[in-house]
Design a protein around this motif. Sequence first.
Motif, PDB file in Angstrom:
ATOM      1  N   VAL A  31       1.082  -1.228  -0.299  1.00  0.00           N
ATOM      2  CA  VAL A  31      -0.394  -0.226   0.211  1.00  0.00           C
ATOM      3  C   VAL A  31       0.729   1.082  -0.153  1.00  0.00           C
ATOM      4  O   VAL A  31       0.187   2.236  -0.691  1.00  0.00           O
ATOM      5  CB  VAL A  31      -1.424   0.034   0.424  1.00  0.00           C
ATOM      6  CG1 VAL A  31      -1.907   1.643   1.645  1.00  0.00           C
ATOM      7  CG2 VAL A  31      -2.338  -0.694   0.608  1.00  0.00           C
ATOM      8  N   ASP A  35       1.164   4.069  -3.029  1.00  0.00           N
ATOM      9  CA  ASP A  35       0.778   5.505  -2.771  1.00  0.00           C
ATOM     10  C   ASP A  35       1.791   6.980  -3.556  1.00  0.00           C
ATOM     11  O   ASP A  35       1.055   7.056  -3.554  1.00  0.00           O
ATOM     12  CB  ASP A  35       0.222   5.321  -1.250  1.00  0.00           C
ATOM     13  CG  ASP A  35      -0.158   7.014  -1.030  1.00  0.00           C
ATOM     14  OD1 ASP A  35      -1.312   7.187  -1.152  1.00  0.00           O
ATOM     15  OD2 ASP A  35       0.469   7.577   0.237  1.00  0.00           O
ATOM     16  N   PRO A  43      -5.602   4.856  -4.998  1.00  0.00           N
ATOM     17  CA  PRO A  43      -5.926   4.600  -3.571  1.00  0.00           C
ATOM     18  C   PRO A  43      -6.028   2.557  -3.651  1.00  0.00           C
ATOM     19  O   PRO A  43      -6.990   2.254  -4.223  1.00  0.00           O
ATOM     20  CB  PRO A  43      -7.363   5.186  -3.310  1.00  0.00           C
ATOM     21  CG  PRO A  43      -7.610   5.642  -4.775  1.00  0.00           C
ATOM     22  CD  PRO A  43      -6.420   5.165  -5.828  1.00  0.00           C
ATOM     23  N   GLY A  45      -7.526   0.979  -0.657  1.00  0.00           N
ATOM     24  CA  GLY A  45      -7.910   0.102   0.215  1.00  0.00           C
ATOM     25  C   GLY A  45      -7.340  -1.365   0.916  1.00  0.00           C
ATOM     26  O   GLY A  45      -7.441  -2.393   0.135  1.00  0.00           O
TER      27      GLY A  45
END
Length: 117
Positions: A31, A35, A43, A45
């Motif tokens: 992640v 990012d 994004p 999640g």
Amino acid sequence: MAREPLKVLTESMFYVLLSLLRQERCGTEIVRYVDDATAGRVPLGPGTLYTILAKFQEEGLIREAAVEGRKRTYAITDRGRALFRQELSRLRLCVADGEREELASERLLPGMREEAP
């Protein structure tokens, strides 16, 4: 009905494989990498990430490299690298097509730009 293997990756899928090209990573590291690499544009999640990781494991694109408690570290497989290269090539062709068409349209209609209403 037989399952259809992955042929085209979503943007999130592409970046998950990209994150594993140089080193093994756990979910939070993936992640963070995505990012940073996209300046937050893509994004990722937890629900999306772990769905992708499960699909990639099922397809043999990645494997678990280590498990320490709840922390799982993932590595890309040769099959995953091959799919990544295939997708990168497909995207390069898309960009080349788009650039060629944009250039051709500018030659046909020089100085004409669509104005926002």
